[in-house]
Design an enzyme around this catalytic site. Structure first.
Site, PDB file in Angstrom:
ATOM      1  N   ASP A 152      38.935  38.946  40.249  1.00 49.01           N
ATOM      2  CA  ASP A 152      37.483  39.208  40.303  1.00 49.01           C
ATOM      3  C   ASP A 152      37.166  40.782  39.894  1.00 49.01           C
ATOM      4  OD1 ASP A 152      37.227  36.602  40.778  1.00 49.01           O
ATOM      5  OD2 ASP A 152      36.333  36.691  42.675  1.00 49.01           O
ATOM      6  N   GLY A 195      34.736  34.240  39.766  1.00 49.37           N
ATOM      7  CA  GLY A 195      34.147  35.522  39.773  1.00 49.37           C
ATOM      8  C   GLY A 195      32.651  35.002  40.943  1.00 49.37           C
ATOM      9  N   HIS A 284      41.981  27.484  38.769  1.00 47.42           N
ATOM     10  CA  HIS A 284      43.044  28.039  39.199  1.00 47.42           C
ATOM     11  C   HIS A 284      43.829  28.366  38.297  1.00 47.42           C
ATOM     12  CE1 HIS A 284      40.902  27.073  42.859  1.00 47.42           C
ATOM     13  NE2 HIS A 284      41.437  28.054  43.593  1.00 47.42           N
ATOM     14  N   GLN A 286      43.318  30.477  35.897  1.00 48.42           N
ATOM     15  CA  GLN A 286      43.066  31.715  35.714  1.00 48.42           C
ATOM     16  C   GLN A 286      43.709  32.572  36.744  1.00 48.42           C
ATOM     17  OE1 GLN A 286      38.262  32.207  35.655  1.00 48.42           O
ATOM     18  NE2 GLN A 286      39.197  30.143  36.055  1.00 48.42           N
TER      19      GLN A 286
HETATM   20  O1  F6P Z   1      38.636  35.840  45.070  1.00 53.38           O
HETATM   21  C1  F6P Z   1      38.909  35.263  43.967  1.00 53.38           C
HETATM   22  C2  F6P Z   1      38.604  33.802  43.626  1.00 53.38           C
HETATM   23  O2  F6P Z   1      39.216  33.654  42.670  1.00 53.38           O
HETATM   24  C3  F6P Z   1      37.050  33.651  43.404  1.00 53.38           C
HETATM   25  O3  F6P Z   1      36.695  34.099  42.213  1.00 53.38           O
HETATM   26  C4  F6P Z   1      36.931  32.240  43.663  1.00 53.38           C
HETATM   27  O4  F6P Z   1      35.664  31.740  43.990  1.00 53.38           O
HETATM   28  C5  F6P Z   1      37.916  32.002  44.769  1.00 53.38           C
HETATM   29  O5  F6P Z   1      38.937  33.196  44.807  1.00 53.38           O
HETATM   30  C6  F6P Z   1      38.488  30.797  44.959  1.00 53.38           C
HETATM   31  O6  F6P Z   1      39.659  30.746  45.951  1.00 53.38           O
HETATM   32  P1  F6P Z   1      40.334  29.435  46.612  1.00 53.38           P
HETATM   33  O7  F6P Z   1      40.228  28.396  45.724  1.00 53.38           O
HETATM   34  O8  F6P Z   1      41.625  29.873  46.793  1.00 53.38           O
HETATM   35  O9  F6P Z   1      39.390  29.466  47.944  1.00 53.38           O
END
Ligand code: F6P
Length: 366
Positions: A152, A195, A284, A286
């Site tokens: 982010d 983000g 994901h 990204q």
């Molecule tokens: O902190 C990074 C990030 O990619 C955020 O932008 C997103 O909200 C979050 O992780 C999602 O993470 P997870 O799906 O692993 O809980």
């Protein structure tokens, strides 16, 4: 012989492997024993096979691999004092008193708290008769160094976090693909990017792909008014001959009354204009994939710097965070940087968007 442990924590990000590799190899180069903590804080709590001594060859090939090869986990137990006590016990059992943590602000705050509590955790372990005074004598201080791994780019005081440029690269590649199909059908697309509290990915992707409009939390548009402006901008671009529209929405986008602006909200406005509109949530995609050169370089340089910081630390040195500013690897106090980052989030919550931007961009004041 100094024993250093390295771990990755929180959401994975491309380039974390480069930093683990650098800590392992720089540590060995400087004559230390280096351990990898597998599965983030869970590995500290469980110890045993999750705390593994690393050799030079164990990190071969790490530079070109995405994700984090030593694993990560969101560990609730480490938020509890008993969990941190268990972690202290495992570290001392292995003889480790220095920890490099690569993660986001939550993981780094947890690490700093662990450092503060360390002396009292040790006292408790002695009174519980787990260790004797003699056992703990060489481990009176825990050295913690933080590296920021996050796609982010959401940490104040450092120009880029490990993984942000890789995620950005992935996003613009996807938006380019989307633009091609959009142009073929004269469609509009709303692309939602990650983000949570930070619009860096959305903003940079918007600039790099020439998007029509961008929604980010730091520049919240007026409630009830953004719809009109969005329509006008998209229409103006159509009138100039553009065959498609692309609107990028950060997942944390809000209006100035703090109402979320979701990709579906944006789609509805474009549909009202009569545009055939689709939504793509990149998700994901990204976060995965190999790291771009910048993140491999950043992870490597910062990993080496982390080892040097450990070797130079005194008990009085505040836990450092390794960052990058104006193309130079820098060291700053971890707590200060985390505090500044939290202030950005709270200024957004208090609708002080200008303050949020200036804090995010601010030179770090030591
Ligand atoms: O902190 C990074 C990030 O990619 C955020 O932008 C997103 O909200 C979050 O992780 C999602 O993470 P997870 O799906 O692993 O809980």
């Amino acid at each position: 012989k100094k024993k250093i442990a390295v771990m990755t924590s929180g959401g994975d990000s491309p380039g974390m492997n480069a930093s683990v590799r650098a800590v392992v190899r720089a540590g060995i180069y400087y004559g230390c024993d280096v351990y990898a903590v597998y599965e983030g804080y869970k590995g500290l709590l469980e110890g045993g096979s999750l705390l593994k001594k690393m050799e030079w060859s164990d990190v071969r090939g790490y530079l070109s691999e995405g994700g984090t090869l030593i694993g990560t986990a969101r560990c609730m137990e480490f938020r509890e004092r008993w969990g941190r006590k268990q972690a202290a016990k495992n570290l001392i059992t292995e003889g480790i008193d220095a920890l490099v943590v690569c993660g986001g602000d939550g993981s780094l705050t947890g690490a700093d708290l662990f450092r503060h509590e360390w002396p009292s955790l040790l006292e408790e372990l002695v009174s519980d008769k787990v260790f004797t005074e003699q056992d703990i004598e060489p481990y009176k201080h825990l050295n913690i160094v933080g590296l920021v791994g996050s796609i982010d780019n959401d940490m104040s005081g450092t120009d880029s976090t490990i993984g942000a440029f890789s995620a950005l690269e992935r996003i613009i590649e996807m938006v380019d693909y989307i633009d091609e199909t959009a142009k073929s059908h004269s469609r509009a697309f709303v692309v939602e990017v990650m983000g949570r509290h930070c619009g860096w990915l959305a903003l940079m992707a918007g600039i790099a792909t020439g998007a029509d409009y961008i929604f980010i939390p730091e520049r919240a548009p007026k409630c009830g008014e953004w719809q009109k402006e969005l329509k006008e901008v998209c229409q103006r671009h159509r009138d100039k001959g553009r065959r498609n529209n692309t609107v990028i929405v950060a997942e944390g986008a809000i209006d100035d009354q703090l109402n979320p602006i979701t990709s579906e909200n944006v789609k509805d406005v474009l549909v009202e204009m009569g545009l055939d509109t689709r939504v793509t949530i990149l998700g994901h995609v990204q976060r995965g994939g190999t790291a771009v050169a910048h993140d491999r370089w950043l992870g490597t340089m910062q990993g080496v710097e982390a080892v040097k910081a450990i070797l130079e630390m005194t008990p009085e040195t505040p836990s450092p965070l390794i960052g990058i500013r104006e193309n130079k690897i820098i060291t700053m106090p971890l707590v200060e940087s985390v505090k500044l980052t939290k202030e950005v989030a709270s200024s957004i919550d208090n609708k002080d968007f200008d303050k949020a931007i200036s804090l995010r961009d601010s030179e770090f004041i030591e």
